[in-house]
Design an enzyme around this catalytic site. Sequence first.
Site, mmCIF file in Angstrom:
data_model
loop_
_atom_site.group_PDB
_atom_site.id
_atom_site.type_symbol
_atom_site.label_atom_id
_atom_site.label_comp_id
_atom_site.label_asym_id
_atom_site.label_seq_id
_atom_site.Cartn_x
_atom_site.Cartn_y
_atom_site.Cartn_z
ATOM 1 N N ARG A 15 0.865 -1.169 -0.232
ATOM 2 C CA ARG A 15 -0.167 0.123 -0.092
ATOM 3 C C ARG A 15 0.699 1.249 0.035
ATOM 4 O O ARG A 15 0.325 2.324 -0.188
ATOM 5 C CB ARG A 15 -1.006 -0.078 1.269
ATOM 6 C CG ARG A 15 -1.978 -1.009 0.696
ATOM 7 C CD ARG A 15 -2.866 -1.250 2.193
ATOM 8 N NE ARG A 15 -3.574 -0.044 2.686
ATOM 9 C CZ ARG A 15 -3.733 0.368 3.990
ATOM 10 N NH1 ARG A 15 -3.425 -0.649 4.764
ATOM 11 N NH2 ARG A 15 -4.355 1.509 4.451
ATOM 12 N N LYS A 22 9.006 -1.020 2.647
ATOM 13 C CA LYS A 22 8.162 -0.142 3.559
ATOM 14 C C LYS A 22 9.103 0.298 4.754
ATOM 15 O O LYS A 22 9.176 1.495 4.909
ATOM 16 C CB LYS A 22 7.124 -0.933 3.962
ATOM 17 C CG LYS A 22 6.239 -0.112 5.102
ATOM 18 C CD LYS A 22 4.726 -0.462 5.334
ATOM 19 C CE LYS A 22 4.992 -1.927 6.074
ATOM 20 N NZ LYS A 22 3.312 -2.280 6.533
ATOM 21 N N GLN A 75 13.779 -13.639 5.584
ATOM 22 C CA GLN A 75 12.696 -14.464 5.209
ATOM 23 C C GLN A 75 12.394 -14.148 3.936
ATOM 24 O O GLN A 75 12.247 -13.382 3.392
ATOM 25 C CB GLN A 75 11.562 -13.713 6.121
ATOM 26 C CG GLN A 75 10.295 -14.502 5.826
ATOM 27 C CD GLN A 75 8.953 -13.273 6.342
ATOM 28 O OE1 GLN A 75 9.062 -12.243 6.310
ATOM 29 N NE2 GLN A 75 8.067 -14.268 6.764
ATOM 30 N N GLY A 80 3.962 -14.213 6.161
ATOM 31 C CA GLY A 80 3.148 -13.758 7.219
ATOM 32 C C GLY A 80 4.062 -13.396 8.381
ATOM 33 O O GLY A 80 5.174 -13.727 8.525
ATOM 34 N N TYR A 103 7.084 -4.774 15.568
ATOM 35 C CA TYR A 103 7.119 -4.524 14.091
ATOM 36 C C TYR A 103 7.815 -3.330 13.638
ATOM 37 O O TYR A 103 7.798 -2.332 13.780
ATOM 38 C CB TYR A 103 5.423 -4.532 13.690
ATOM 39 C CG TYR A 103 4.670 -5.811 13.764
ATOM 40 C CD1 TYR A 103 5.363 -6.908 14.162
ATOM 41 C CD2 TYR A 103 3.335 -5.567 13.705
ATOM 42 C CE1 TYR A 103 4.551 -8.092 14.290
ATOM 43 C CE2 TYR A 103 2.476 -6.770 13.898
ATOM 44 C CZ TYR A 103 3.128 -8.118 14.077
ATOM 45 O OH TYR A 103 2.436 -9.279 14.251
ATOM 46 N N ASP A 105 7.402 -1.653 11.102
ATOM 47 C CA ASP A 105 6.253 -0.395 10.647
ATOM 48 C C ASP A 105 5.672 0.329 11.857
ATOM 49 O O ASP A 105 4.605 1.137 11.621
ATOM 50 C CB ASP A 105 5.583 -0.789 9.645
ATOM 51 C CG ASP A 105 4.567 -1.811 10.125
ATOM 52 O OD1 ASP A 105 4.598 -2.185 11.225
ATOM 53 O OD2 ASP A 105 3.388 -2.130 9.485
ATOM 54 N N LYS A 334 29.725 23.602 4.262
ATOM 55 C CA LYS A 334 30.146 22.217 4.205
ATOM 56 C C LYS A 334 31.420 21.830 4.944
ATOM 57 O O LYS A 334 32.421 22.185 4.284
ATOM 58 C CB LYS A 334 29.847 21.782 3.001
ATOM 59 C CG LYS A 334 29.863 20.271 2.814
ATOM 60 C CD LYS A 334 30.414 19.669 1.605
ATOM 61 C CE LYS A 334 31.798 19.887 1.487
ATOM 62 N NZ LYS A 334 32.474 19.066 0.274
HETATM 63 C C1 UD1 Z 1 -0.289 -6.545 11.878
HETATM 64 C C2 UD1 Z 1 -1.218 -7.326 12.782
HETATM 65 C C3 UD1 Z 1 -2.467 -7.001 13.357
HETATM 66 C C4 UD1 Z 1 -1.963 -5.695 13.842
HETATM 67 C C5 UD1 Z 1 -1.132 -4.607 13.038
HETATM 68 C C6 UD1 Z 1 -0.693 -3.331 13.761
HETATM 69 C C7 UD1 Z 1 -0.623 -9.648 11.987
HETATM 70 C C8 UD1 Z 1 -1.248 -11.145 11.520
HETATM 71 N N1 UD1 Z 1 -1.436 -8.776 12.095
HETATM 72 O O1 UD1 Z 1 -1.087 -6.323 10.795
HETATM 73 O O2 UD1 Z 1 -2.877 -7.700 14.119
HETATM 74 O O3 UD1 Z 1 -3.278 -4.901 14.276
HETATM 75 O O4 UD1 Z 1 -0.057 -5.402 12.582
HETATM 76 O O5 UD1 Z 1 0.105 -2.492 13.160
HETATM 77 O O6 UD1 Z 1 0.380 -9.943 12.609
HETATM 78 N N2 UD1 Z 1 6.235 -8.696 8.086
HETATM 79 C C9 UD1 Z 1 7.184 -9.439 7.676
HETATM 80 N N3 UD1 Z 1 7.047 -10.645 7.035
HETATM 81 C C10 UD1 Z 1 5.963 -11.102 6.699
HETATM 82 C C11 UD1 Z 1 4.835 -10.075 6.983
HETATM 83 C C12 UD1 Z 1 4.954 -8.834 7.669
HETATM 84 O O7 UD1 Z 1 8.408 -9.355 8.221
HETATM 85 O O8 UD1 Z 1 5.670 -12.073 5.969
HETATM 86 C C13 UD1 Z 1 6.625 -7.494 8.762
HETATM 87 C C14 UD1 Z 1 6.355 -6.194 7.999
HETATM 88 O O9 UD1 Z 1 7.434 -5.645 7.389
HETATM 89 C C15 UD1 Z 1 5.685 -5.386 8.997
HETATM 90 C C16 UD1 Z 1 5.128 -5.869 10.008
HETATM 91 O O10 UD1 Z 1 5.684 -7.353 9.947
HETATM 92 O O11 UD1 Z 1 6.856 -4.429 9.491
HETATM 93 C C17 UD1 Z 1 3.654 -5.955 9.977
HETATM 94 O O12 UD1 Z 1 3.151 -6.573 9.029
HETATM 95 P P1 UD1 Z 1 1.794 -6.067 8.311
HETATM 96 O O13 UD1 Z 1 1.718 -6.716 6.874
HETATM 97 O O14 UD1 Z 1 2.184 -4.690 8.019
HETATM 98 O O15 UD1 Z 1 0.802 -6.363 9.219
HETATM 99 P P2 UD1 Z 1 -0.714 -5.678 9.572
HETATM 100 O O16 UD1 Z 1 -1.486 -6.091 8.386
HETATM 101 O O17 UD1 Z 1 -0.439 -4.206 9.533
HETATM 102 CA CA CA Z 2 1.335 -2.992 9.373
#
Ligand code: UD1
Ligand code: CA
Length: 451
Positions: A15, A22, A75, A80, A103, A105, A334
């Site tokens: 997105r 990201k 990964q 997931g 996380y 992000d 600089k």
């Molecule tokens: C996730 C949570 C959700 C929570 C939200 C909070 C899950 C299944 N869902 O959703 O419950 O409310 O965060 O912000 O965990 N990532 C990986 N590998 C993957 C997938 C994701 O490293 O295979 C990392 C992403 O880079 C990111 C983080 O995990 O930094 C979260 O992933 P994202 O896809 O943003 O999850 P959300 O849909 O936001």
């Molecule tokens: Ca997220």
Amino acid sequence: MATALIVLAAGMGTRMNSDLPKVMHEIAGAPLFAHALASGSALAPERAVLVVGHGADMVEAAAKDLDPDINIAVQEDQLGTGHAVAQARAALDGFEGDAIVLYGDTPFIRPETLDAMTAARAAGSDVVVLGFEAADPGRYGRLIVKDGALNRIVEFKDASDEERAVTLCNSGVIAANSDVLFDLIDAVGNNNASGEYYLTDIVEVARTKGLTASVVTCDEAETLGINSRAELAAAEQVFQTRARDAALEDGVTLIARDTVYFAHDTVIGRDTVVEPNVVFGPGVTVESGALIRAFSHLEGCHVSRGGVVGPYARLRPGAELANDAKVGNFVEIKNAQIEEGAKVNHLSYVGDARVGEHANIGAGTITCNYDGVSKHHTDIGARTFIGSNTCLVAPVSIGDEAMTATGTVVTKDVPAGAMAVGRAKMEVKPGLAIKLFEKLKAAKARRQKGS
Ligand code: UD1
Ligand code: CA
């Protein structure tokens, strides 16, 4: 108890609509994942693991730049968040203690909040999840609590209407004993709307194994997860609001607080005044009692006590202003030391140079530091007077108390106390201007008659 930190940063972030992974998008001049690592580092983790995937090389390089000791787990396919945590298993081999998952992000988790999670673990919960009451729960996962215990986490996509009505949301931060965490993840399947292995499913797995799960809550502002440019912009605003509050609290005057932008690492001393529309890029320190005037842009630089910068000045990396140094309007500095009390007040470029104490650099002075291939150094001594529009062709040095005449192109070293003059001799021709004007006017009249 020993703590290990796992930061998930492998996702693509569809997105964001970007070529960049990201977590490389920046808030306050630092990538998202760096903010998450910084939150986690407050726990003084024994090991830190960053799980990378999308744009792995780029994220790894940026992470090693920040912390050469960080463990990187790759990964390969982003299956997931649960699958992502599983990739950290090898890096935590032999580790005994709690693992805390953040996380990449989610940049604003406060150290105090992580402490509260550690306390909840110590109080006996096997799995501790950080939740928040959302004003607009949107697409966040929902925390389903029954009789005070956390029963399960349901992702928005998989939730019923009734579950979607729940406003207690999942932040993504989870703490558990590290061996327990990996065991629970092993039991997670991917039978859901996304076909992913969700980390969030460990809560339900834990319950079926007779383990307990609980929720620690924090303010919604901390849990902002960035999935789109709009959320990135909102997060930048959150950061800036906090940074402005902190600066005011620390005794900095901001004349127009909402027009001043800080970086993640900006440090400003007490009684410094920052005028409107100033931007601090990464790596800036300003000591007490300085004045940063309007429309200035600073990055990677240091301003000492009593320094004055701007209006409309640009301090680039390596600019160092000693006490009471002044850098005025339309001046770029600089990689240069401006020593105590020196002045570069108007329309100058000073790069790869030293300007000695109490030197005065005249308007329009330029250090010609680049020959098209390499950069060269200019050394300007103490108490020198550099005439306006001097070009200093580096490498070159000007001794203490020397002078250069206005408009001089300095191509040779000037010894201490000497005067350098390098410009065409000026002549005055009496009456010539009047004659020339007459000639030009006559020519114009002839042309108009002819047309
Ligand atoms: C996730 C949570 C959700 C929570 C939200 C909070 C899950 C299944 N869902 O959703 O419950 O409310 O965060 O912000 O965990 N990532 C990986 N590998 C993957 C997938 C994701 O490293 O295979 C990392 C992403 O880079 C990111 C983080 O995990 O930094 C979260 O992933 P994202 O896809 O943003 O999850 P959300 O849909 O936001
Ligand atoms: Ca997220």
